[in-house]
Design a protein around this motif. Structure first.
Motif, PDB file in Angstrom:
ATOM      1  N   GLY A  76      45.829  34.509  25.062  1.00 38.95           N
ATOM      2  CA  GLY A  76      46.571  33.255  25.054  1.00 38.95           C
ATOM      3  C   GLY A  76      46.995  32.847  23.658  1.00 38.95           C
ATOM      4  O   GLY A  76      48.130  32.387  23.444  1.00 38.95           O
ATOM      5  N   ALA A  77      46.096  33.028  22.677  1.00 42.11           N
ATOM      6  CA  ALA A  77      46.421  32.677  21.291  1.00 42.11           C
ATOM      7  C   ALA A  77      47.540  33.566  20.761  1.00 42.11           C
ATOM      8  O   ALA A  77      48.448  33.101  20.057  1.00 42.11           O
ATOM      9  CB  ALA A  77      45.172  32.797  20.422  1.00 42.11           C
ATOM     10  N   ASN A  78      47.475  34.861  21.075  1.00 47.66           N
ATOM     11  CA  ASN A  78      48.525  35.777  20.625  1.00 47.66           C
ATOM     12  C   ASN A  78      49.870  35.436  21.261  1.00 47.66           C
ATOM     13  O   ASN A  78      50.925  35.530  20.613  1.00 47.66           O
ATOM     14  CB  ASN A  78      48.138  37.222  20.966  1.00 47.66           C
ATOM     15  N   SER A  99      47.077  38.720  16.423  1.00 52.58           N
ATOM     16  CA  SER A  99      46.315  38.210  15.279  1.00 52.58           C
ATOM     17  C   SER A  99      45.698  39.360  14.493  1.00 52.58           C
ATOM     18  O   SER A  99      45.196  40.330  15.073  1.00 52.58           O
ATOM     19  CB  SER A  99      45.221  37.256  15.760  1.00 52.58           C
ATOM     20  N   ALA A 100      45.720  39.223  13.170  1.00 51.19           N
ATOM     21  CA  ALA A 100      45.128  40.256  12.318  1.00 51.19           C
ATOM     22  C   ALA A 100      43.609  40.237  12.388  1.00 51.19           C
ATOM     23  O   ALA A 100      42.954  41.240  12.095  1.00 51.19           O
ATOM     24  CB  ALA A 100      45.589  40.058  10.873  1.00 51.19           C
ATOM     25  N   THR A 101      43.030  39.096  12.744  1.00 48.31           N
ATOM     26  CA  THR A 101      41.565  38.975  12.773  1.00 48.31           C
ATOM     27  C   THR A 101      40.974  39.287  14.139  1.00 48.31           C
ATOM     28  O   THR A 101      39.914  39.907  14.234  1.00 48.31           O
ATOM     29  CB  THR A 101      41.144  37.552  12.358  1.00 48.31           C
ATOM     30  N   THR A 102      41.638  38.884  15.213  1.00 49.29           N
ATOM     31  CA  THR A 102      41.073  39.080  16.553  1.00 49.29           C
ATOM     32  C   THR A 102      41.700  40.245  17.304  1.00 49.29           C
ATOM     33  O   THR A 102      41.152  40.685  18.317  1.00 49.29           O
ATOM     34  CB  THR A 102      41.247  37.809  17.399  1.00 49.29           C
ATOM     35  N   GLY A 103      42.829  40.777  16.818  1.00 50.59           N
ATOM     36  CA  GLY A 103      43.478  41.881  17.507  1.00 50.59           C
ATOM     37  C   GLY A 103      44.038  41.448  18.858  1.00 50.59           C
ATOM     38  O   GLY A 103      44.334  40.286  19.082  1.00 50.59           O
ATOM     39  N   TRP A 104      44.164  42.402  19.777  1.00 51.19           N
ATOM     40  CA  TRP A 104      44.714  42.087  21.097  1.00 51.19           C
ATOM     41  C   TRP A 104      43.629  41.757  22.117  1.00 51.19           C
ATOM     42  O   TRP A 104      43.919  41.467  23.265  1.00 51.19           O
ATOM     43  CB  TRP A 104      45.582  43.235  21.605  1.00 51.19           C
ATOM     44  N   GLY A 105      42.354  41.784  21.695  1.00 49.89           N
ATOM     45  CA  GLY A 105      41.252  41.413  22.581  1.00 49.89           C
ATOM     46  C   GLY A 105      40.550  42.581  23.231  1.00 49.89           C
ATOM     47  O   GLY A 105      39.673  42.387  24.083  1.00 49.89           O
TER      48      GLY A 105
END
Length: 412
Positions: free
Chosen positions: A223-225, A232-238
């Motif tokens: 959802g954030a992406n 996101s560079a920190t969380t990736g695609w999950g």
């Protein structure tokens, strides 16, 4: 106090001294003492666990530290446990008949244990008790807080519950026997009490909780992406959350295949007993290996399983990591070996069908205690890893040179 004389002669020597309800209570209290020791040591090496779990700071320096409050809760629960045990031993004197008749005593203590968590305890923070109950309520359905609201604390507690999966099953069996006519909860454990569904289901609940938490985290990342329009560079695609969910899912085949092996007619499922056993053994191997890898590589962020190039990287010396808050590297290696051994043991112990060996009740209890020990050890390195991810830890050279306290002060 409705023991069945027909089953009393089958009561093994260990169960005469420590019946099933007392074992459940003892392991729960032992876990509270272990958590207090976790908080105590981590505070000594300048790791602020309350800040990691977003627990409110002490309003006054005169308030007791968090580990002391935990010790007080453990003491409050331990004193009546010891008293109940000595009273039980005095009244039964090892007699199978008397052991079965006095089942009311350990069940009264279990009731006291529940009240102790709910009711106010002298010298223990009211906010801490309410916070714990709120967390238990949230994770009981697989919920998980946002990072700023204490997500890490939810994960720690839910992971701890997975180590108590078999204890929860034993608690159900004990209560089922207590309320079943012709049975005594202090008699020989009736592993079939409640039918063939409930015990495997209860054992699987902690893994179901963590599975749902992982899926929630995955959906949050997606959802954030989507909102930001980029990964996101920190969380990736999950993907890491899906991999973690798969790890907890690997416990279900072990439990289901064990339940099938307990069936009086396993052939009705279209498989022979030998086939079921081989499938179960394969499921145990997958669950143990996957969980062990995740402990070391993900939860502890150690690089023992990385490529040789990464292991030779100065950031990952000796297959570990450069920033560490525990002095000797040998401690990490020892923890890895212990975790590997106990992971295999616990995966096998998750299997309800092994409880047919009722003459090994003492061994079963010891395996449950060892799992509490493994989880206690795991928490040290899991919290340390989370602290390093949030705060730059002391460099390796600083540790080797003994410049520990000054480096800590700089980082804090």
């Amino acid at each position: 106090m409705d023991g069945d004389p027909a089953v009393e002669p089958a009561l093994d020597g260990f169960s005469r001294v420590l019946p099933l309800p007392y074992r459940v209570a003892l392991i729960i209290v032992l876990g509270i003492w272990a958590w207090g020791a976790n908080l105590h040591y981590l505070s000594l090496i300048k790791i602020d666990v309350p800040s990691l779990v977003r627990y409110p700071s002490r309003a006054s320096p005169h308030h007791p530290p968090h580990h002391l409050s935990t010790y007080r809760i453990a003491t409050f629960l331990s004193i009546p446990l010891v008293c109940f045990l000595f009273l039980f031993w005095a009244l039964t004197n090892g007699s199978p008949k008397d052991v079965a008749q006095w089942s009311i005593l350990p069940n009264l203590y279990l009731l006291l244990l529940v009240i102790g968590f709910i009711a106010p305890i002298p010298f223990v923070s009211r906010n801490g008790r309410l916070r714990t109950l709120a967390t238990l309520k949230r994770i009981s359905i697989g919920g998980i807080a946002e990072a700023q609201d204490g997500k890490f604390g939810d994960i720690l507690l839910a992971d701890a519950l997975t180590s108590y999966a078999k204890v929860l099953g034993d608690l159900f069996i004990s209560l089922c026997m207590f309320f079943s006519p012709g049975h005594s909860s202090t008699g020989p454990p009736n592993r079939n009490c409640g039918g063939g569904f409930w015990v495997p289901f209860i054992i699987s609940i902690p893994s179901l909780i963590r599975l749902r938490q992982c899926l929630i985290e995955y959906l949050r990342v997606r959802g954030a992406n989507k909102r930001s329009g980029q990964i996101s560079a920190t969380t990736g695609w999950g993907g890491v959350h899906l991999a973690n969910a798969l790890k907890y899912s690997s416990a279900f085949p072990v439990i289901v295949l064990s339940a099938l092996q307990r069936s009086p007619k396993p052939s009705k499922f279209g498989m022979s007993e030998a086939t079921l056993f081989r499938l179960w053994l394969a499921a145990v191997f997958v669950n143990s290996a996957y969980s062990f890898y995740w402990d070391v590589a993900r939860d502890w962020d150690l690089h023992l399983f990385s490529s040789s190039k990464e292991r030779n990287d100065p950031e990952y010396p000796w297959g570990l990591r450069r920033h560490r808050w525990i002095h000797a590297k040998e401690i990490y290696y020892t923890a890895i070996v212990i975790d590997a051994a106990l992971r295999c043991t616990w995966s096998i112990k998750l299997s309800p069908h092994l409880d047919h060996f009722n003459d090994l009740e003492g061994g079963i209890f010891m395996m449950e205690v060892l799992e509490v020990f493994r989880r206690w050890m795991w928490i040290f390195f899991r919290v340390e890893c989370e602290w390093v991810r949030n705060h730059r830890g002391p460099a390796l050279d600083d540790v080797l040179l003994g410049d520990w306290s000054s480096k800590d002060d700089d980082d804090d």
